[in-house]
Write an enzyme that holds these catalytic residues in place. Structure first.
Site, mmCIF file in Angstrom:
data_model
loop_
_atom_site.group_PDB
_atom_site.id
_atom_site.type_symbol
_atom_site.label_atom_id
_atom_site.label_comp_id
_atom_site.label_asym_id
_atom_site.label_seq_id
_atom_site.Cartn_x
_atom_site.Cartn_y
_atom_site.Cartn_z
ATOM 1 N N LYS A 26 41.056 28.520 18.866
ATOM 2 C CA LYS A 26 40.390 29.030 20.068
ATOM 3 C C LYS A 26 38.870 28.964 19.916
ATOM 4 O O LYS A 26 38.173 28.559 20.834
ATOM 5 C CB LYS A 26 40.805 30.489 20.352
ATOM 6 N N ARG A 101 44.625 40.568 24.509
ATOM 7 C CA ARG A 101 45.582 40.426 23.408
ATOM 8 C C ARG A 101 46.845 41.248 23.661
ATOM 9 O O ARG A 101 47.771 41.183 22.880
ATOM 10 C CB ARG A 101 44.935 40.958 22.135
ATOM 11 N N ARG A 147 40.668 28.688 5.696
ATOM 12 C CA ARG A 147 39.432 28.883 6.471
ATOM 13 C C ARG A 147 38.317 29.463 5.601
ATOM 14 O O ARG A 147 38.528 30.413 4.854
ATOM 15 C CB ARG A 147 39.722 29.802 7.645
ATOM 16 N N ARG A 180 36.950 35.187 5.225
ATOM 17 C CA ARG A 180 36.967 36.437 5.990
ATOM 18 C C ARG A 180 37.940 37.402 5.330
ATOM 19 O O ARG A 180 39.021 36.989 4.932
ATOM 20 C CB ARG A 180 37.437 36.152 7.429
ATOM 21 N N ARG A 191 48.634 39.768 10.839
ATOM 22 C CA ARG A 191 47.977 39.323 12.080
ATOM 23 C C ARG A 191 48.925 38.459 12.908
ATOM 24 O O ARG A 191 48.975 38.557 14.127
ATOM 25 C CB ARG A 191 46.698 38.549 11.760
HETATM 26 P P1 AMP Z 1 39.982 37.453 15.684
HETATM 27 O O1 AMP Z 1 38.680 37.030 15.103
HETATM 28 O O2 AMP Z 1 40.093 37.137 17.157
HETATM 29 O O3 AMP Z 1 41.176 36.931 14.905
HETATM 30 O O4 AMP Z 1 40.033 39.056 15.591
HETATM 31 C C1 AMP Z 1 39.947 39.716 14.348
HETATM 32 C C2 AMP Z 1 40.516 41.114 14.482
HETATM 33 O O5 AMP Z 1 39.758 41.852 15.462
HETATM 34 C C3 AMP Z 1 41.952 41.191 14.957
HETATM 35 O O6 AMP Z 1 42.882 41.024 13.901
HETATM 36 C C4 AMP Z 1 41.994 42.595 15.570
HETATM 37 O O7 AMP Z 1 42.058 43.587 14.561
HETATM 38 C C5 AMP Z 1 40.614 42.714 16.208
HETATM 39 N N1 AMP Z 1 40.630 42.228 17.623
HETATM 40 C C6 AMP Z 1 40.005 41.125 18.136
HETATM 41 N N2 AMP Z 1 40.225 41.008 19.456
HETATM 42 C C7 AMP Z 1 41.016 42.056 19.806
HETATM 43 C C8 AMP Z 1 41.606 42.483 21.029
HETATM 44 N N3 AMP Z 1 41.448 41.788 22.185
HETATM 45 N N4 AMP Z 1 42.360 43.606 21.004
HETATM 46 C C9 AMP Z 1 42.552 44.321 19.870
HETATM 47 N N5 AMP Z 1 42.039 43.963 18.683
HETATM 48 C C10 AMP Z 1 41.266 42.848 18.632
#
Ligand code: AMP
Length: 238
Positions: A26, A101, A147, A180, A191
């Site tokens: 994404k 999400r 990554r 990360r 996740r």
């Molecule tokens: P990402 O970088 O999009 O994979 O997000 C990293 C982490 O941030 C996720 O594993 C969640 O803990 C939190 N997170 C990101 N976006 C959301 C969302 N829309 N709703 C809830 N938690 C989020």
């Protein structure tokens, strides 16, 4: 710059929602859309990580949840998104990367978009283009464990698919690349589970509204980008 590319930077694109599991690409696709249309990428993961880094109240509440690979509560994330979408750079459109999400977040977003005014559209509502980037589980796992990120410039690498020229060092500024904290194997499987449980239902949600566009993300990122940009250009208004 040719005329059509210059023109793309003046268009009202509206909301672009990128759906897909963690590691589906994404962020990579969002960057291509930013380059083509000049609209901002709004990554809730990046916004939350920034809050954690700055030690804000939101960051303090989100950190433990993020560290275990779970989702941050809807109300915290929605407030953060509302604040971001009220900024003037979203007036021609924006890309949501990692949001919504949950179905709750999607319903909240529909409500917000019903009141959002876009440049040159008068009272016309601009529906979102929802793109689901589909990638198989094994490929996702490899993408996430491989990554690496440059802590200085933010460039993303993958030790399997897009390695840096020198081992673990950024090609741009030579910084030592980092993993990360939530890309460790144990957290990755959490996740992916959170995705299956809470985010997969969104696909049906948007399909039911006739807004879903599906793209095979198990290909070279540039091939995925050609299709993604095409879907946006041929969307219901450009
Ligand atoms: P990402 O970088 O999009 O994979 O997000 C990293 C982490 O941030 C996720 O594993 C969640 O803990 C939190 N997170 C990101 N976006 C959301 C969302 N829309 N709703 C809830 N938690 C989020």
């Amino acid at each position: 710059m040719d005329a059509s590319v210059a023109n793309a930077k003046a268009l009202t694109v509206g909301p672009i929602i990128l759906l897909g599991a963690p590691g589906a690409g994404k962020g990579t696709q969002a960057k291509q859309i930013v380059d083509r249309f000049g609209i901002p990428q709004i990554s809730t993961g990046d916004l939350l990580r920034d809050n954690v880094k700055r030690g804000t109240e939101l960051g303090k509440q989100a950190k433990a949840v993020m560290d275990r690979g779970d989702l941050v509560p809807d109300d915290l994330v929605c407030n953060m998104v509302a604040e971001r979408l009220s900024q003037p750079d979203t007036s021609r459109g924006f890309i949501l990367d990692g949001f919504p999400r949950t179905v709750k977040q999607a319903e909240w977003l529909d409500h917000l978009l019903a009141g959002k005014v876009f440049e040159n559209q008068g009272d016309r509502k601009v529906p979102p283009v929802v793109v689901n980037i589909a990638v198989g589980y094994n490929q996702l796992f490899k993408r996430l464990t491989g990554r690496r990120m440059c802590p200085s410039c933010g460039r993303i690498y993958n030790i399997y698919f897009q390695p840096p020229r020198a081992d673990e060092l950024c090609d741009v500024d030579g910084s030592k690349l980092i993993t990360r904290p939530d890309d460790s194997e144990a957290v990755i499987s959490e996740r992916l589970k959170a995705y299956e449980r809470q985010t997969l239902p969104l696909i049906d949600y948007y399909r039911g509204k006739g807004q879903l566009r599906e793209i095979d993300g198990d290909r070279d990122p540039s091939a995925v980008a050609v299709e993604t940009l095409g879907v946006i250009e041929n969307g219901n208004r450009l």
